[in-house]
Each structure stands twice: as structure tokens, then as C-alpha cells.
Design a protein around this motif. Sequence first.
Motif, short mmCIF file in Angstrom:
data_model
loop_
_atom_site.label_atom_id
_atom_site.label_comp_id
_atom_site.label_asym_id
_atom_site.label_seq_id
_atom_site.Cartn_x
_atom_site.Cartn_y
_atom_site.Cartn_z
N UNK A 174 0.87 -1.26 -0.22
CA UNK A 174 0.04 0.05 0.03
C UNK A 174 0.83 1.20 -0.01
N UNK A 175 0.28 2.38 -0.25
CA UNK A 175 1.02 3.59 0.09
C UNK A 175 1.00 4.03 1.34
N UNK A 176 1.96 3.90 1.77
CA UNK A 176 2.15 3.93 3.44
C UNK A 176 3.45 4.86 3.87
N UNK A 177 3.12 5.90 4.57
CA UNK A 177 4.02 6.94 5.03
C UNK A 177 5.49 6.20 5.70
N UNK A 178 5.24 4.99 6.17
CA UNK A 178 6.23 4.16 6.81
C UNK A 178 7.44 4.00 5.91
N UNK A 179 7.07 3.87 4.72
CA UNK A 179 8.08 3.32 3.49
C UNK A 179 8.88 4.64 3.49
N UNK A 180 8.41 6.02 3.46
CA UNK A 180 9.48 7.18 3.42
C UNK A 180 10.10 7.24 4.49
N UNK A 181 9.53 7.17 5.65
CA UNK A 181 10.32 7.30 7.18
C UNK A 181 11.39 6.21 7.26
N UNK A 182 11.15 4.90 6.53
CA UNK A 182 12.44 3.93 6.42
C UNK A 182 13.60 4.49 5.53
#
Length: 184
Positions: A170-178
Motif C-alpha cells: 500500500x501507499x504507506x508513509x512508513x516507507x518514506x520514514x524507513x
Amino acid sequence: MRKIFLLITLFGITLVGCANNDGKVQVKGDQESVNNTPMVEITENDVNASDVVAPDFTLNDINGKPLSLSSLRGKYVILDFWGSWCSWCIKGIPEMKNYYNKYKEKFEILGVDCNDTEQKWKDAVKKYELPWLHVYNPRDSKVLETYNIEGFPTKIIIDPDGKIVKTIIGEDPEFYTLLDQLFQ
């Protein structure tokens, strides 16, 4: 009420897409015909686990030339399973472009087409001006099955040694944080 339940169920099945009924994946990939790698059986949890070597595959790039995942070893790689028909994939493109521009010296994105015709895929890459690497995933390919892709977009972060760091569906802000944690 029954019709609504049926529609919701069908919608859920459509979102899940490529779920495997028994939770197991036959990892044969395209490499078997290239280097006689034997078939290996891994479970759904193995493919989504961290510190597991990402199964290699070879698909044609936007210019019709073979591109293998293993050719990108030595740097971080983000496998981005997406499709032009996927509204969440399209909504995430601006942020993906921002992060690509921010860290492009530290990682590569490999966009993997999912369920598009070749022409629709090429048109989408051009329309959205996607500057990273792309491969076309024909319907008879086993790449989606190999990676147990259950929703779109799915992003898999792979380290320079070829091991999976994290899978994000999914399009998850966690990805960009990581990404910020990995590259700052």
C-alpha cells in the motif's frame, strides 16, 4: 444487503489479486532457464521476511532489453510493484519522485509492471515521467507469485547484498520514514 456483501467480497478479491491459496510459492523465476538454478520452495513468510535473499528474476526493460534484479547488487534497490490502473500507485508517484531525487545516489528503484498491457505500461511511464528503471512483467511471468504480491502498490526494499530489508504493501508513509532512516 446480500448484493452489497457480494460486491464488497468481489472488491476485496480484486484488491488481493495474486494471493496464493496454500501460502507457498514455487520460486523458479526466470533464472532457471539462464543458469539452471533448481526450483526452491519458500513460504509466504519467507518472501516477506527481512534478511532473506530476494529471488532473482529477469524481465525486459522499457527498451526491450533483459534486466535482472541481480545486476543491481551492490546498492539498495526498491522493487515497486505497480500498475497504471492502480489509483494508489498513481497517487504515490509524486512522493516516490521526491524521494528518488533526494536519495538517487544511494538506491535504485526498479518499477515492476503489474497487470498492464505492454503499451499501457510504456504510456504510463512516459505520462508520469518516471525516471527510474522499469521492467515489463508479462501475464505468464511468475514474478508476482514468487514475491507473493497481494496488493498494489507493494514496495520491497533490498539491501546491497540482495537481502530483503522490508516489504510494505500500500501507499504507506512508513516507507518514506524507513528511507530517511536508511539514507540520512
